[in-house]
Motif scaffolding. Structure first.
Motif, PDB file in Angstrom:
ATOM      1  N   PRO A 123       0.850  -1.189   0.000  1.00 54.63           N
ATOM      2  CA  PRO A 123       0.000   0.000   0.000  1.00 54.63           C
ATOM      3  C   PRO A 123       0.890   1.246   0.000  1.00 54.63           C
ATOM      4  CG  PRO A 123      -0.625  -1.507   1.760  1.00 54.63           C
ATOM      5  CD  PRO A 123       0.675  -1.987   1.204  1.00 54.63           C
ATOM      6  N   PRO A 124       0.424   2.326  -0.584  1.00 55.11           N
ATOM      7  CA  PRO A 124       1.214   3.559  -0.516  1.00 55.11           C
ATOM      8  C   PRO A 124       1.158   4.159   0.882  1.00 55.11           C
ATOM      9  CG  PRO A 124      -0.893   3.998  -1.546  1.00 55.11           C
ATOM     10  CD  PRO A 124      -0.824   2.506  -1.318  1.00 55.11           C
ATOM     11  N   THR A 125       2.122   5.008   1.177  1.00 61.97           N
ATOM     12  CA  THR A 125       2.107   5.799   2.396  1.00 61.97           C
ATOM     13  C   THR A 125       1.916   7.258   1.988  1.00 61.97           C
ATOM     14  OG1 THR A 125       4.475   6.286   2.422  1.00 61.97           O
ATOM     15  CG2 THR A 125       3.758   4.201   3.462  1.00 61.97           C
ATOM     16  N   PRO A 126       1.490   8.109   2.896  1.00 67.98           N
ATOM     17  CA  PRO A 126       1.341   9.525   2.535  1.00 67.98           C
ATOM     18  C   PRO A 126       2.618  10.138   1.961  1.00 67.98           C
ATOM     19  CG  PRO A 126       0.185   9.103   4.578  1.00 67.98           C
ATOM     20  CD  PRO A 126       0.959   7.840   4.249  1.00 67.98           C
ATOM     21  N   ASP A 127       3.768   9.646   2.370  1.00 66.54           N
ATOM     22  CA  ASP A 127       5.039  10.168   1.863  1.00 66.54           C
ATOM     23  C   ASP A 127       5.328   9.766   0.420  1.00 66.54           C
ATOM     24  OD1 ASP A 127       5.561  11.381   4.295  1.00 66.54           O
ATOM     25  OD2 ASP A 127       6.772   9.711   5.035  1.00 66.54           O
ATOM     26  N   ASP A 128       4.542   8.867  -0.154  1.00 65.80           N
ATOM     27  CA  ASP A 128       4.766   8.400  -1.531  1.00 65.80           C
ATOM     28  C   ASP A 128       4.194   9.327  -2.588  1.00 65.80           C
ATOM     29  OD1 ASP A 128       6.151   5.989  -0.978  1.00 65.80           O
ATOM     30  OD2 ASP A 128       4.261   4.949  -0.570  1.00 65.80           O
ATOM     31  N   PHE A 129       3.515  10.389  -2.206  1.00 67.56           N
ATOM     32  CA  PHE A 129       2.817  11.212  -3.198  1.00 67.56           C
ATOM     33  C   PHE A 129       3.732  11.667  -4.335  1.00 67.56           C
ATOM     34  CE2 PHE A 129       1.309  15.194  -5.023  1.00 67.56           C
ATOM     35  CZ  PHE A 129       0.059  14.802  -5.464  1.00 67.56           C
ATOM     36  N   ALA A 130       4.890  12.195  -4.032  1.00 69.16           N
ATOM     37  CA  ALA A 130       5.788  12.727  -5.074  1.00 69.16           C
ATOM     38  C   ALA A 130       6.227  11.644  -6.055  1.00 69.16           C
ATOM     39  CB  ALA A 130       7.002  13.398  -4.437  1.00 69.16           C
ATOM     40  N   ALA A 131       6.334  10.411  -5.604  1.00 65.41           N
ATOM     41  CA  ALA A 131       6.720   9.309  -6.492  1.00 65.41           C
ATOM     42  C   ALA A 131       5.516   8.706  -7.216  1.00 65.41           C
ATOM     43  CB  ALA A 131       7.446   8.230  -5.687  1.00 65.41           C
ATOM     44  N   TRP A 132       4.355   8.749  -6.582  1.00 65.75           N
ATOM     45  CA  TRP A 132       3.119   8.231  -7.182  1.00 65.75           C
ATOM     46  C   TRP A 132       2.629   9.144  -8.293  1.00 65.75           C
ATOM     47  CZ3 TRP A 132      -1.609  10.852  -6.985  1.00 65.75           C
ATOM     48  CH2 TRP A 132      -2.738  10.139  -7.391  1.00 65.75           C
ATOM     49  N   LYS A 133       2.749  10.457  -8.094  1.00 64.86           N
ATOM     50  CA  LYS A 133       2.164  11.437  -9.019  1.00 64.86           C
ATOM     51  C   LYS A 133       2.655  11.273 -10.462  1.00 64.86           C
ATOM     52  CE  LYS A 133      -0.023  15.548  -9.764  1.00 64.86           C
ATOM     53  NZ  LYS A 133       0.400  15.974 -11.076  1.00 64.86           N
ATOM     54  N   PRO A 134       3.944  11.083 -10.747  1.00 62.89           N
ATOM     55  CA  PRO A 134       4.351  10.879 -12.152  1.00 62.89           C
ATOM     56  C   PRO A 134       3.740   9.614 -12.769  1.00 62.89           C
ATOM     57  CG  PRO A 134       6.258  11.434 -10.806  1.00 62.89           C
ATOM     58  CD  PRO A 134       5.105  11.213  -9.866  1.00 62.89           C
ATOM     59  N   LEU A 135       3.549   8.577 -11.969  1.00 60.00           N
ATOM     60  CA  LEU A 135       2.886   7.372 -12.472  1.00 60.00           C
ATOM     61  C   LEU A 135       1.421   7.676 -12.789  1.00 60.00           C
ATOM     62  CD1 LEU A 135       4.399   4.824  -9.948  1.00 60.00           C
ATOM     63  CD2 LEU A 135       4.961   4.997 -12.388  1.00 60.00           C
ATOM     64  N   TRP A 136       0.756   8.386 -11.895  1.00 60.12           N
ATOM     65  CA  TRP A 136      -0.634   8.788 -12.091  1.00 60.12           C
ATOM     66  C   TRP A 136      -0.757   9.657 -13.341  1.00 60.12           C
ATOM     67  CZ3 TRP A 136      -5.446   7.857 -11.338  1.00 60.12           C
ATOM     68  CH2 TRP A 136      -6.423   8.847 -11.289  1.00 60.12           C
ATOM     69  N   ASP A 137       0.166  10.601 -13.498  1.00 58.84           N
ATOM     70  CA  ASP A 137       0.148  11.452 -14.692  1.00 58.84           C
ATOM     71  C   ASP A 137       0.373  10.631 -15.957  1.00 58.84           C
ATOM     72  OD1 ASP A 137      -0.303  13.687 -13.097  1.00 58.84           O
ATOM     73  OD2 ASP A 137       1.805  14.331 -13.129  1.00 58.84           O
ATOM     74  N   GLY A 138       1.268   9.650 -15.893  1.00 55.94           N
ATOM     75  CA  GLY A 138       1.512   8.781 -17.043  1.00 55.94           C
ATOM     76  C   GLY A 138       0.288   7.957 -17.401  1.00 55.94           C
TER      77      GLY A 138
END
Length: 152
Positions: free
Chosen positions: A8-23
């Motif tokens: 599961p993601p953690t709140p600290d993962d946002f910066a790394a998750w966001k480029p995947l979400w954008d992709g």
């Protein structure tokens, strides 16, 4: 190949998750003038950490870097007592495709569904997503349905 961690993601993962979400969104034509409003991205991210929300996420991590994501939600059905699981979003970095990341993310969802006491997982993809469909044909059965949608 190094070990892949599905978690599961953690709140600290946002910066790394966001480029995947954008992709993921760019793959479906939601970029530039058709990009999702930032408010949708923020609310989506917040839902993953709200215990009252039926929306969940898993991420794939390799060597400390996020390389894939999957979002899924549980919902009621008129044909089952237990909830169904809709796998809504699946995306891997292009450099990771063909390495089993998508398969492991789907298997991660399957495990969460079993833990929830549910059984059915389903998803949809665009007919032009040939690479994705090659994987999906190995992971589930195409049930032949056509999706209709409209904005009201």
């Amino acid at each position: 190949m190094t070990t892949l961690l599905i978690r599961p993601p953690t709140p600290d993962d946002f910066a790394a998750w966001k480029p995947l979400w954008d992709g993921y969104n760019a793959f479906y034509g939601r970029e530039g003038p058709t990009a999702l409003p930032e408010a949708i991205t923020q609310v989506t991210w917040q839902r993953f950490f709200d215990p009252y929300e039926p929306v969940h996420a898993l991420v794939a991590e390799r060597e400390g870097q996020l390389v894939g994501l999957v979002h899924y939600l549980f919902h009621r059905s008129t044909t089952r007592i237990e909830p169904n699981c809709y796998l809504q979003d699946l995306f891997t970095q292009s450099s990771e495709r063909g390495q089993g990341v998508g398969r492991q993310l789907i298997e991660g969802v399957y495990e969460q569904v079993r833990r929830a006491g549910a059984h059915r997982v389903y998803w949809q993809t665009h007919t032009t997503n040939a690479a994705g469909r090659m994987l999906y044909d190995k992971m589930a059965k195409h049930e032949g349905f056509i999706v209709y949608a409209t904005m009201v």
